[in-house]
Write an enzyme that holds these catalytic residues in place. Structure first.
Site, mmCIF file in Angstrom:
data_model
loop_
_atom_site.group_PDB
_atom_site.id
_atom_site.type_symbol
_atom_site.label_atom_id
_atom_site.label_comp_id
_atom_site.label_asym_id
_atom_site.label_seq_id
_atom_site.Cartn_x
_atom_site.Cartn_y
_atom_site.Cartn_z
ATOM 1 N N ASP A 532 0.834 14.977 6.406
ATOM 2 C CA ASP A 532 0.031 13.914 7.062
ATOM 3 C C ASP A 532 -0.872 14.338 8.005
ATOM 4 O O ASP A 532 -0.452 15.599 8.608
ATOM 5 C CB ASP A 532 0.837 12.874 7.439
ATOM 6 C CG ASP A 532 0.267 11.531 8.091
ATOM 7 O OD1 ASP A 532 -0.943 11.345 7.533
ATOM 8 O OD2 ASP A 532 0.728 10.706 8.477
ATOM 9 N N GLU A 535 -6.379 16.306 9.437
ATOM 10 C CA GLU A 535 -7.502 16.192 9.300
ATOM 11 C C GLU A 535 -7.942 17.324 10.290
ATOM 12 O O GLU A 535 -9.000 17.663 10.175
ATOM 13 C CB GLU A 535 -8.122 14.764 9.935
ATOM 14 C CG GLU A 535 -7.928 13.808 8.842
ATOM 15 C CD GLU A 535 -6.381 13.454 8.897
ATOM 16 O OE1 GLU A 535 -5.834 13.465 9.845
ATOM 17 O OE2 GLU A 535 -5.798 12.815 7.911
ATOM 18 N N ASP A 608 -4.494 4.923 5.999
ATOM 19 C CA ASP A 608 -4.027 3.767 6.841
ATOM 20 C C ASP A 608 -4.909 2.201 6.570
ATOM 21 O O ASP A 608 -5.553 1.821 7.099
ATOM 22 C CB ASP A 608 -3.990 3.745 8.200
ATOM 23 C CG ASP A 608 -2.929 5.084 8.465
ATOM 24 O OD1 ASP A 608 -2.185 5.330 7.720
ATOM 25 O OD2 ASP A 608 -2.939 5.238 9.777
HETATM 26 C C1 NOJ Z 1 -0.197 7.913 9.562
HETATM 27 C C2 NOJ Z 1 -0.079 8.007 8.174
HETATM 28 O O1 NOJ Z 1 -1.474 7.455 7.587
HETATM 29 C C3 NOJ Z 1 0.881 6.844 7.806
HETATM 30 O O2 NOJ Z 1 1.181 6.856 6.419
HETATM 31 C C4 NOJ Z 1 2.383 7.213 8.258
HETATM 32 O O3 NOJ Z 1 3.215 6.291 8.259
HETATM 33 C C5 NOJ Z 1 2.045 7.438 9.949
HETATM 34 N N1 NOJ Z 1 0.946 8.445 10.203
HETATM 35 C C6 NOJ Z 1 3.406 7.933 10.501
HETATM 36 O O4 NOJ Z 1 3.765 8.966 9.998
#
Ligand code: NOJ
Length: 968
Positions: A532, A535, A608
């Site tokens: 995660d 980017e 998200d």
């Molecule tokens: C951002 C991610 O997009 C999300 O899915 C994750 O739960 C949080 N970071 C925490 O790791």
């Protein structure tokens, strides 16, 4: 030292999730110097259309055709800066793809030219059959089986055209917007555009050509400020602009990832949908808008252009921030303008002419998706966070008590002590290996998050070692370690561009320590990885990412490689997990950030999203667009990341989830728990049935993945891909076909819906998957209405398909590996059908050695002899070369070890849909009469409730050849 509670409070302040969307955190084009310059160039060109001419031209005497005749190079000059040298290199690949490269040569610096080398799976093979004919004003070559494709490079001005049958299909620099800003020294007054671009364009062109072309100010050449950040731009201006026109194509698709429709809306002209160009700059955009041209987490600079006549595409291999304007002067053609911050011109023109061929051409460049482990196509249960090992055990227990299948439990960042990835927080996860083993005991897996930011503390061996090896990204000084903020507080970032980081990273994933090196001994082979924030997300950085003047390995600035960065991290992780076990097992890695080629390293998700109907709708469109860009193994957070979805929405989202290649429920830390077993009735039972349907269809999904890994064709196929000549379908993006299975899905994304309308593009019968109602399509295209109450999923089967399923209920998918199959035969209008089934052990690489089962099922109605035959034959034997990824099988042995292992696995049921007549007898050729049930109804050519024959236990196996004979 700050106290943990102070750090926690600070983090909360910095945490994107704690905010609502502030579009102001990300630049618009007018806030980005090079985008502003690019758009200004385009505006000047338009205003002075009558006199505008690209200053770039090929020096005819420099044209040098390579000795093998396959490519040529030529010197290019700009009349504005005659002392600057550019080199053009044009080549045609074996499959007809044209590569056009241009770089500044002998300049003050070198431009970043490695984007393609990260994206490409290998150096493409150049065609030996091309004969360039060099003329006085142009150089051209005709090729293709019918010699119908022609690539022409006109010298003055430089213009590259790909034509088919004499008609232009792709034109580079047709509008004269090509501009490679050469490197210059800051102080040099000579290069400086001077005042005077005002007034009559022709006059300015003569008196001050630089101002005419580049504008009259040094707009953000040497420094740029956005919000509180200043980009030091040590290399000065180096952007790259190119117009790419599709004179015969009224629809363009691709350039993921953006939250918008599949057929990309325009960004220029009076009726533009968006005022800003599409931006490709990987970004952690929390609570992103449901309709926007803003950047999201991944960037794939691939665009399809489509019309009823042909599909073509361009792949612009650039790794820096890129903005793309799309305009249309009429609905039959499309003009695009691409402006990138740095890098060389490296454009691949994909001639198609069908969608399938474009997918194959792109796959030959950047690779196909890796064949996933079979379990990874099953249901994944995630949330931020399952808070302890007992929590994980408890969740697993509840799934089992409620008889809801699940394969994977996920752990988000809270498993890690102070967000030091790999390091378990022993207060809550005292027994990680035992916990994983408890999950593994039911043949389930765990996926654990590993982010690229490493907490800067001496108590973190991973950071310490990375620091010692100097494999961390450097600040603009080029010395030391860049420091920024992320989940772990003060952090540094692993630099995947540094080759030394790869071995280091690989070492970390070993489950047994080697030579005393620190490695993740508190994990097992059942643990797979979630990447995660790659980017990368930097909470206190410009636009929530890294400063562009940060320095990577080789001295390249972050600006040069930003969009590639996330892919490298996933690539490293993928290699590391693959290297962990011997013999290797297929790794599963989920990534949020991606670039062209990321499909080779696993799955992605749409980040998200919000638990809203709008987001549910747009995530579906995004899944289709991501598939166009190769990222077919994708899905969205089922239920929506933010918010507490009402049960109705959750049910609808699961129905989308089961038709997403990657199927995972996930939720933000502040949301209420919403695991399917927590819902009240009837929702809980609907979810159980929905998830079970996914499990029943796993054979179909795995078969679809096989095809994607060989051909590059996406699994979720929009209308234009399946019916490329049907104009009415070109903008449809709310329904899709699943692989070649014949399943047509129209997810419900509206609250309170009770029915859905599905578009049928052809004169063919489509059956309701559940109720067996036969809808007749029409050559002219037609909408049909299907029931869509909450417990109903609008799902049709195209007449002519055979779908393999496994319908025993199990707790996890590996427990199904010896289960019998059901074949659903949906007869087409003439009473025939076809389908495939691909199987292998689902986790190792033995499929590459031919340990597979690949069957073809066909149904044929012989009207004269009044017989319908359903047969099974060995497809791998027939087409060994096409059986698996990499086309590795030269020969195929039907009695391979895997086939032997499942030799006893039966077909337990054959369901024939669209049989208008009760049969006289049913038997397997050479066998005795079988039991069957017939529900009367119409035959496949008629509208209405279809006749259905269910043959129970035909006593055939899935690996053998057989023919079922239905006497009519
Ligand atoms: C951002 C991610 O997009 C999300 O899915 C994750 O739960 C949080 N970071 C925490 O790791």
């Amino acid at each position: 030292m700050w106290s943990p509670s102070f750090v926690a409070a600070l983090l909360l302040l910095l945490t994107p999730a704690a905010h609502t969307l502030k579009t102001g955190d990300w630049k618009t084009c007018s806030q980005s110097g090079f985008c502003r310059r690019g758009r200004a160039l385009s505006a000047r060109a338009q205003d002075a259309a009558d006199v505008w001419k690209s200053p770039y031209s090929v020096i005819p005497s420099s044209v040098a055709v390579a000795s093998n005749l396959a490519s040529f190079t030529a010197a290019v000059k700009s009349s504005i800066y005659p002392e600057i040298n550019f080199e053009l290199d044009v080549r045609v690949h074996k499959d007809g793809v044209v590569r056009v490269r241009m770089d500044e040569v002998g300049g003050l610096r070198k431009r970043y030219d490695e984007a393609a080398s990260w994206a490409l799976v290998q150096e493409p093979e150049i065609s030996r059959a091309i004969q360039w004919s060099v003329g006085k004003q142009e150089i051209k070559a005709k090729y293709g089986e019918k010699k119908d494709v022609e690539v022409t490079v006109e010298y003055n001005p430089l213009k590259v055209t790909l034509s088919r049958n004499g008609k232009e299909e792709v034109v580079l620099n047709g509008r004269g917007l090509l501009h490679m800003e050469h490197f210059r020294t800051k102080a040099s007054g000579d290069d400086k555009p001077v005042e005077g671009s005002e007034g009559d364009a022709q006059a300015v062109m003569q008196t001050n050509p630089a101002a005419w072309f580049e504008g009259d100010t040094e707009d953000a050449w040497w420094e740029e400020t956005f919000s509180s950040w200043t980009d030091s731009k040590p290399k000065g201006p180096e952007s790259l602009s190119i117009d790419i026109n599709f004179p015969r194509h009224g629809h363009v698709y691709g350039i993921p990832q953006h939250a918008t429709s599949l057929s990309l809306p325009t960004t220029t002209g009076p009726s533009a949908t968006f005022t800003d160009p599409y931006r490709l700059y990987n970004a952690d955009v929390f609570e992103y808008l449901a309709s926007s041209s803003m950047s999201l987490y991944g960037s794939i600079p691939l665009m399809h252009a489509h019309s009823a006549e042909s599909t073509v595409a361009v792949f612009n291999a650039v790794g820096s921030e890129t903005w793309i304007d799309i305009g249309r002067s009429n609905d039959r053609s499309t003009e695009t303008h691409w402006v990138s911050e740095s890098g060389i011109l490296d454009v691949f023109i994909l001639p198609g002419p069908t969608p399938e061929e474009v997918f194959a051409q792109y796959a030959r460049l950047t690779g196909t998706p890796a064949l996933p482990a079979h379990w990874s196509l099953a249901y994944h249960q995630c949330r931020w966070n399952y808070v302890s090992s007992d929590d994980v055990r408890g969740v697993q227990k509840r799934f089992d008590e409620e008889d809801i299948p699940v394969d994977v439990f996920w752990l988000d960042i809270e498993y890690a002590e102070e967000h030091k990835y790999f390091i378990w927080d022993k207060k809550t996860f005292p027994d990680p290996v035992e916990m994983t083993n408890d999950v593994d005991a039911l043949e389930r897996k765990m996926v654990v998050i590993i982010d690229p930011h490493l907490k800067r503390t001496s108590s973190y061996p991973v950071y310490q070692k990375a620091s010692e090896l100097a494999v961390l990204v450097k600040p603009k000084s080029g010395e030391g370690e860049y420091e920024g903020w992320c989940w772990s507080g003060s952090s540094s970032w692993i630099d995947g561009f540094n080759p030394a980081s790869w071995e280091f990273w690989k070492g970390l994933f070993k489950t047994k320590s080697i030579d005393g090196q620190w490695s993740w001994t508190e994990s097992t082979d059942a643990v797979h990885i979630w990447n995660d924030m790659n980017e990368p997300s930097v909470f206190n950085g410009p636009e929530i990412t890294m400063p562009k003047d940060n320095v990577h390995y080789g001295g390249w600035e972050h600006r040069d490689v930003h969009n590639i960065n996330g892919m490298l991290f996933t690539n490293m992780t993928y290699q590391a997990v693959a290297a962990r076990s011997d013999p290797p097992k297929r790794p599963f890695v989920l990534t949020r950030s991606f670039y062209a080629g990321s499909q080779r390293f696993g799955a992605m998700w749409t980040g998200d999203n919000l638990g809203t109907w709008e987001h549910m709708t747009v995530n579906l469109k995004m899944a289709l667009a991501n598939g166009i860009g190769g990222m077919t193994f994708g899905g969205s957070d089922v239920g929506g990341f933010f918010g507490n979805p009402e049960p109705e929405m959750l049910v609808r989202w699961y129905a989308i989830g089961i038709f997403s290649p990657f199927f995972r429920a996930h939720a933000h830390i502040d949301t209420k728990r919403r695991e399917p077993y927590l819902l009240d009735e009837p929702y809980k039972s609907i979810l159980r049935d929905t998830i079970r349907l996914r499990y029943a269809m796993l054979p179909m999904w795995y078969t679809a993945f096989r095809e994607a890994t060989v051909t590059g064709i996406p699994i979720l196929r929009p209308q234009y891909v399946v019916f490329p000549k049907d104009e009415a379908g070109f903008a449809i993006d709310d329904q899709f076909y699943v692989g070649a299975s014949g399943l047509l899905v129209k997810p419900v994304t509206e609250k309170g819906a009770t029915e859905a309308s599905i578009y049928l593009a052809e004169d063919q019968v489509y059956y309701d998957y559940f109720a067996h109602y036969a809808h007749q399509g029409s050559v002219k295209g037609k909408y049909v209405t299907v029931p869509a109450a909450l417990h109903q999923i609008p799902l049709l089967v195209r007449g002519g398909s055979i779908i393999p399923t496994r319908e025993r209920h199990r707790r996890s998918s590996p427990l199904m590996k010896y289960d019998p199959f059901t074949l659903r035969v949906a007869l087409d209008k003439v009473g025939s059908a076809r389908g495939e089934l691909y199987l292998d052990d689902g986790e190792t690489y033995s499929h590459q050695d031919g340990e597979i089962v690949w069957r073809e099922f066909t149904a044929e109605t012989e009207k004269k002899s009044k017989v319908l035959r359903v047969s099974s034959k060995d497809l791998a034997l027939e087409k060994p070369q096409e059986a698996v990824e990499g086309n590795a099988l030269a020969h195929f042995d039907p009695a391979n070890a895997y086939a032997k292992k499942i030799a006893h696995v039966r077909v337990e049921k054959i369901v024939l849909v669209g049989l208008g007549k009760q049969p006289k007898a049913v038997r397997v050729e050479g066998g005795k009469e079988l039991d069957w049930d017939y529900a009367p109804g119409v035959s496949s050519g008629k509208e209405g409730q279809a006749g259905v024959l269910v043959v129970k236990d035909p006593a055939v196996t899935v690996v053998s050849d057989w023919t079922l004979v239905v006497e009519l």
